[in-house]
Design a protein around this motif. Structure first.
Motif, PDB file in Angstrom:
ATOM      1  N   UNK A 107      28.977  55.203  38.429  1.00 54.72           N
ATOM      2  CA  UNK A 107      29.125  55.437  39.870  1.00 54.72           C
ATOM      3  C   UNK A 107      29.590  54.158  40.554  1.00 54.72           C
ATOM      4  N   UNK A 108      30.573  54.308  41.449  1.00 51.22           N
ATOM      5  CA  UNK A 108      31.106  53.150  42.171  1.00 51.22           C
ATOM      6  C   UNK A 108      30.000  52.518  43.005  1.00 51.22           C
ATOM      7  N   UNK A 109      29.786  51.208  42.822  1.00 53.59           N
ATOM      8  CA  UNK A 109      28.729  50.524  43.572  1.00 53.59           C
ATOM      9  C   UNK A 109      29.292  49.549  44.601  1.00 53.59           C
ATOM     10  N   UNK A 110      30.241  48.707  44.201  1.00 51.92           N
ATOM     11  CA  UNK A 110      30.836  47.747  45.133  1.00 51.92           C
ATOM     12  C   UNK A 110      32.324  47.592  44.851  1.00 51.92           C
ATOM     13  N   UNK A 111      33.050  47.200  45.880  1.00 57.47           N
ATOM     14  CA  UNK A 111      34.493  46.974  45.756  1.00 57.47           C
ATOM     15  C   UNK A 111      34.801  45.571  46.269  1.00 57.47           C
ATOM     16  N   UNK A 112      35.592  44.839  45.489  1.00 56.29           N
ATOM     17  CA  UNK A 112      35.811  43.422  45.761  1.00 56.29           C
ATOM     18  C   UNK A 112      37.293  43.094  45.838  1.00 56.29           C
ATOM     19  N   UNK A 113      37.617  42.250  46.815  1.00 55.22           N
ATOM     20  CA  UNK A 113      38.981  41.725  46.870  1.00 55.22           C
ATOM     21  C   UNK A 113      39.187  40.686  45.780  1.00 55.22           C
ATOM     22  N   UNK A 114      38.097  40.004  45.398  1.00 53.23           N
ATOM     23  CA  UNK A 114      38.161  38.963  44.375  1.00 53.23           C
ATOM     24  C   UNK A 114      37.502  39.460  43.098  1.00 53.23           C
ATOM     25  N   UNK A 115      38.080  39.098  41.963  1.00 56.26           N
ATOM     26  CA  UNK A 115      37.540  39.539  40.682  1.00 56.26           C
ATOM     27  C   UNK A 115      37.398  38.392  39.700  1.00 56.26           C
ATOM     28  N   UNK A 116      37.493  38.708  38.424  1.00 60.00           N
ATOM     29  CA  UNK A 116      37.302  37.712  37.371  1.00 60.00           C
ATOM     30  C   UNK A 116      38.432  36.681  37.356  1.00 60.00           C
ATOM     31  N   UNK A 117      38.096  35.465  36.947  1.00 56.07           N
ATOM     32  CA  UNK A 117      39.068  34.368  36.894  1.00 56.07           C
ATOM     33  C   UNK A 117      40.130  34.599  35.819  1.00 56.07           C
ATOM     34  N   UNK A 118      39.807  35.382  34.793  1.00 53.07           N
ATOM     35  CA  UNK A 118      40.721  35.568  33.664  1.00 53.07           C
ATOM     36  C   UNK A 118      41.844  36.559  33.948  1.00 53.07           C
ATOM     37  N   UNK A 119      41.779  37.256  35.073  1.00 48.42           N
ATOM     38  CA  UNK A 119      42.697  38.371  35.318  1.00 48.42           C
ATOM     39  C   UNK A 119      44.163  37.943  35.341  1.00 48.42           C
ATOM     40  N   UNK A 120      44.516  36.975  36.169  1.00 50.33           N
ATOM     41  CA  UNK A 120      45.927  36.640  36.384  1.00 50.33           C
ATOM     42  C   UNK A 120      46.653  36.214  35.123  1.00 50.33           C
ATOM     43  N   UNK A 121      46.134  35.200  34.451  1.00 52.08           N
ATOM     44  CA  UNK A 121      46.804  34.702  33.249  1.00 52.08           C
ATOM     45  C   UNK A 121      46.778  35.723  32.113  1.00 52.08           C
ATOM     46  N   UNK A 122      45.699  36.513  32.016  1.00 50.18           N
ATOM     47  CA  UNK A 122      45.610  37.522  30.953  1.00 50.18           C
ATOM     48  C   UNK A 122      46.637  38.622  31.142  1.00 50.18           C
ATOM     49  N   UNK A 123      46.789  39.088  32.380  1.00 52.45           N
ATOM     50  CA  UNK A 123      47.777  40.139  32.665  1.00 52.45           C
ATOM     51  C   UNK A 123      49.192  39.620  32.473  1.00 52.45           C
ATOM     52  N   UNK A 124      49.419  38.362  32.855  1.00 58.06           N
ATOM     53  CA  UNK A 124      50.764  37.783  32.699  1.00 58.06           C
ATOM     54  C   UNK A 124      51.133  37.673  31.215  1.00 58.06           C
ATOM     55  N   UNK A 125      50.168  37.281  30.403  1.00 64.76           N
ATOM     56  CA  UNK A 125      50.438  37.116  28.971  1.00 64.76           C
ATOM     57  C   UNK A 125      50.620  38.465  28.267  1.00 64.76           C
ATOM     58  N   UNK A 126      49.911  39.487  28.755  1.00 61.88           N
ATOM     59  CA  UNK A 126      49.893  40.780  28.053  1.00 61.88           C
ATOM     60  C   UNK A 126      51.017  41.720  28.460  1.00 61.88           C
TER      61      UNK A 126
END
Length: 804
Positions: free
Chosen positions: A69-88
């Motif tokens: 169940x959805x509990x919270x929604x965030x504009x900010x997330x994990x630090x690994x997101x940007x570089x991981x998505x760029x590499x993948x």
């Protein structure tokens, strides 16, 4: 020919001054109101449109789930997101990471400047976003640790006319930073507003040996990605879960409090994003489009007035049309003549509307919170809507009357056989019904908004915020001595007669807690049952200072040696932990990120934020040396002298830190400012809509009464009283208002219900919200027609019967 059209149109306007004035003023009010709202709407819709590649930029938001169940929604997330998505993913061309930092004191030589909006940014910031640079290479500005880029205004405040590039500044009296560039102040229509950008490499350097670039349980990083042209965001988004599961490993999979990453278009953020850790307070798309609807209603009501009055006067102009046709005028020429009159009246209305806009703009800015200015007069954002309103108004409001008037048959007209048609009367009545239905709808909406705001401000918060002075956290402090400073500061304040209590906490009531902890569970429970909670860090005196009601257990106390490992839950938090009776939770131990804490108390639910938000599962965690806001409870009537004393002690114990304070009730009520502004704007333009409608009704009543002069005279000769005649004239308009109410009420009820659904705690839709507008509009309508009705009823019947 055109010159002749305008000459005749001017003569007709001068000959019928009252009707012309009503038309011009009504149209001017409608156009002025519409222009003001359109400028507001255009500004809100313009957010982040200045970025060259804006359509390719997306923010990665994070949704957190508990047991699916959805509990919270965030504009900010994990630090690994940007570089991981760029590499993948080859679809991701580039990314940028932003970290919001606290207020800082920046020193250069003898000058010390406080700066509020500071972000750490990764190197691609100026490549992805189109914020103009004054100096510096966008590719290298943010690559090295301990480097900063300043906004033009901050650079001016710190360095004056000196070139800052290459100079070194101190942040918070301790850390040196080299200035590598200057950027122009970020525009007001940007959802990111930074005064200083610190290189993200500084952060990476400071947290070594930890590596945030691989951290999936370390949240708080704003991530923006730029997609390659032609990329389908939905298809890319669908690939995220598999990659996150793969890279996050067992640490991610073992919790049911899973994180899901989604893409938000950059240009949708301001109006459609209200997440935790937003860089700035955002607008509301529903409000913007509702105001656009009000603008439409007002200007259409003004155009309806013109159509109503023009067609009502058709019989008076019938002979003019008959004579023109008899001497050879073509219907197309007559249409041209009447359209010219419409153009002239609308043109004069536009001129008057511009004057009204000029006079009302400062007050409108004050109410709406916007900063619209006359610079807009030179932009297409101003002239295009204005030209559109003029052309549409002149064409559509003049078209129907032109065809009606030009359609009279000359023989019938000159024989006096033309009378008002039932179809024309029905149209006029229908238009009046539309006007008042729109006015009633807007009035119900206005009352609903103010009733909801009143409801929220009068409800018990479950926490005492009265007479509370909130001091912003110290910016400059030595961590090794802060505990002693804080204790001594509190001790000195409590000796003062004007101070009743003092506490420190990470947030105060009215602020959301951005400290979100997942995986919290009872000691010994399986990791998979861990849940998310919102955390407030406090000292020993928090519950007592804010009069929080304990429904089980005890408060924090220095008498217990293990209390630094103590926590207090709110009622919703213990329910989420699995206890129906709060007393059952007392003494239970919980696993909080690998540490064991004991639940010593349970408070009743209280409103940490406005009543727009539902209760959240809160954990109040004891942190004796918490470095946060100071809440000082003052004695009644001693605020003035107490503040001076508090400031004196502050300067003694926290030298170099600005003494910035607010009263908590004002700070808490600031959460309702947007709703209050919306209500004020809604109310003002609703009043304008009713005024414009009444102007048209006054003109229509004047004409209708004049048409019935002979009938009134006959009725008086046959014995009718003045009261009976006035009642007869009233009845016709009262019926129209009643029909308007029947149309508007269900639509207004539906709209009000939809709007109130956005509030967790809401007022009911009561009968008087509909009855009061109906009575008010009926009263205004009857008052509007009273002058003409009573005047006609009192007229000498002999004079009335001679009127033809």
């Amino acid at each position: 020919m055109i010159k002749n059209y305008f000459k005749i149109a001017w003569r007709n306007m001068i000959r019928n001054k009252a009707f012309s004035a009503i038309n011009i003023v009504g149209l001017a009010l409608g156009i002025a109101a519409c222009i003001l709202i359109l400028q507001y709407v255009a500004f809100e819709l313009s957010y982040d449109n200045f970025h060259k590649n804006g359509s390719q930029i997306y923010r990665v938001k994070q949704d957190r789930y508990n047991d699916g169940k959805l509990s919270t929604q965030w504009a900010a997330g994990a630090y690994a997101v940007g570089n991981s998505f760029k590499d993948a993913y080859p679809e991701v061309e580039d990314y940028v990471k932003l970290l919001r930092k606290g207020i800082s004191i920046v020193d250069y030589g003898e000058k010390s400047v406080k700066v509020e909006k500071i972000y750490m940014a990764s190197p691609s910031f100026f490549s992805i976003f189109s914020f103009p640079l004054v100096s510096g290479n966008p590719k290298t500005l943010l690559t090295e640790p301990n480097t900063v880029v300043l906004s033009s205004s901050v650079a001016k405040r710190i360095f004056g006319d000196e070139n800052p590039v290459g100079k070194t500044v101190l942040r918070n009296k301790r850390k040196p930073f080299k200035v590598t560039g200057i950027f122009e102040d970020m525009p007001k229509n940007s959802h990111i507003k930074a005064d200083i950008l610190v290189s993200y490499a500084t952060f990476l350097n400071d947290v070594k040996p930890d590596n945030p670039e691989t951290a999936w349980q370390w949240d708080g990083c704003l991530t923006y990605i730029k997609l390659r042209p032609g990329t389908d965001p939905a298809k890319l988004e669908a690939k995220f879960p598999a990659l996150v599961d793969k890279l996050a490993g067992e640490e991610h999979k073992k919790y049911k409090s899973a994180a899901v990453y989604l893409l938000q278009p950059l240009r949708d953020i301001h109006l459609y994003s209200h997440l935790m850790m937003e860089p700035e307070p955002n607008g509301d798309g529903k409000t913007v489009y509702l105001l656009l609807g009000i603008a439409f209603f007002i200007v259409v009501i003004a155009w309806v007035n013109y159509i109503n009055l023009a067609t009502a006067r058709a019989i008076n102009r019938a002979k003019e049309v008959g004579v023109r046709k008899a001497v050879g005028s073509l219907r197309s020429q007559l249409i041209g003549q009447f359209m010219t009159e419409s153009v002239l009246l609308n043109g004069l209305a536009v001129v008057l509307a511009l004057v009204l806009v000029a006079l009302s703009l400062p007050k409108f800015n004050e109410i709406s919170g916007q900063e619209l200015s006359f610079k807009l007069l030179g932009s297409k954002l101003f002239w295009l809507p204005l030209a559109g309103l003029f052309l549409i108004g002149a064409f559509f409001s003049g078209l129907y009357p032109a065809f009606v008037l030009s359609g009279f048959k000359p023989v019938a007209v000159l024989k006096g056989k033309v009378s008002a048609s039932s179809r024309g009367i029905l149209l006029r009545k229908s238009l009046v019904v539309f006007q008042f239905a729109a006015s009633l709808f807007l009035l119900v909406g206005t009352l609903t908004v103010f009733q909801q705001i009143r409801f929220m401000r009068q409800q018990s918060l479950g926490i005492n915020i009265d007479q509370t002075l909130v001091i912003n956290p110290p910016i400059i402090a030595d961590d090794s001595t802060f505990m002693r400073q804080m204790a001594a500061f509190k001790e000195e304040l409590l000796r003062q007669s004007g101070v009743k209590a003092i506490t420190a906490s990470t947030v105060v009531p009215g602020q959301p807690s951005d400290w979100n902890a997942g995986g919290i569970r009872l000691k010994g429970a399986d990791e998979s049952v861990g849940k998310q909670y919102r955390i407030i860090g406090v000292d020993y005196d928090f519950l007592q200072t804010y009069d929080l009601k304990l429904i089980a257990g005890r408060n924090f106390s220095k008498d217990f040696g293990n209390d630094p490992k103590a926590v207090v839950f709110n009622k919703m938090a213990v329910q989420q932990l699995g206890f129906s009776d709060p007393q059952q939770a007392i003494g239970k131990e919980i696993n909080f990120w690998g540490e064991i804490f004991t639940i010593v108390g349970v408070t009743d639910n209280f409103h940490q934020q406005s009543l727009k938000d539902a209760y959240e599962p809160l954990i109040i965690r004891l942190i004796p040396d918490i470095r946060g806001y100071f809440s000082v409870k003052l004695s009644t009537g001693s605020a003035g002298s107490a503040i001076a004393s508090v400031q004196s002690e502050w300067n003694k114990f926290f030298p170099g830190n600005p003494f910035e304070y607010t009263f908590l009730d004002d700070r808490f009520n600031d959460q309702y400012k947007a709703d209050q502004r919306f209500g004020q704007v809604f109310g003002i333009f609703t009043g304008l809509a009713i005024l414009v409608a009444c102007l048209g009704l006054f003109g229509l009543a004047s004409f209708t009464t004049a048409q019935r002069t002979k009938e009134i005279g006959i009725r008086k000769v046959l014995g009718s009283s003045v009261y009976a005649i006035v009642e007869m004239l009233y009845r016709e308009f009262a019926i129209l208002v009643f029909i308007s109410f029947l149309i508007a009420a269900p639509i207004a009820w539906f709209a009000a219900s939809q709007w109130l659904d956005g509030y967790a705690f809401r007022t009911g839709i009561q009968w008087w919200l509909f009855a009061a507008p109906f009575v008010l509009v009926l009263f205004i309508a009857l008052l509007t027609v009273s002058f003409q009705s009573i005047k006609a009823a009192l007229m000498n019947p002999v004079k009335s019967l001679k009127s033809e």
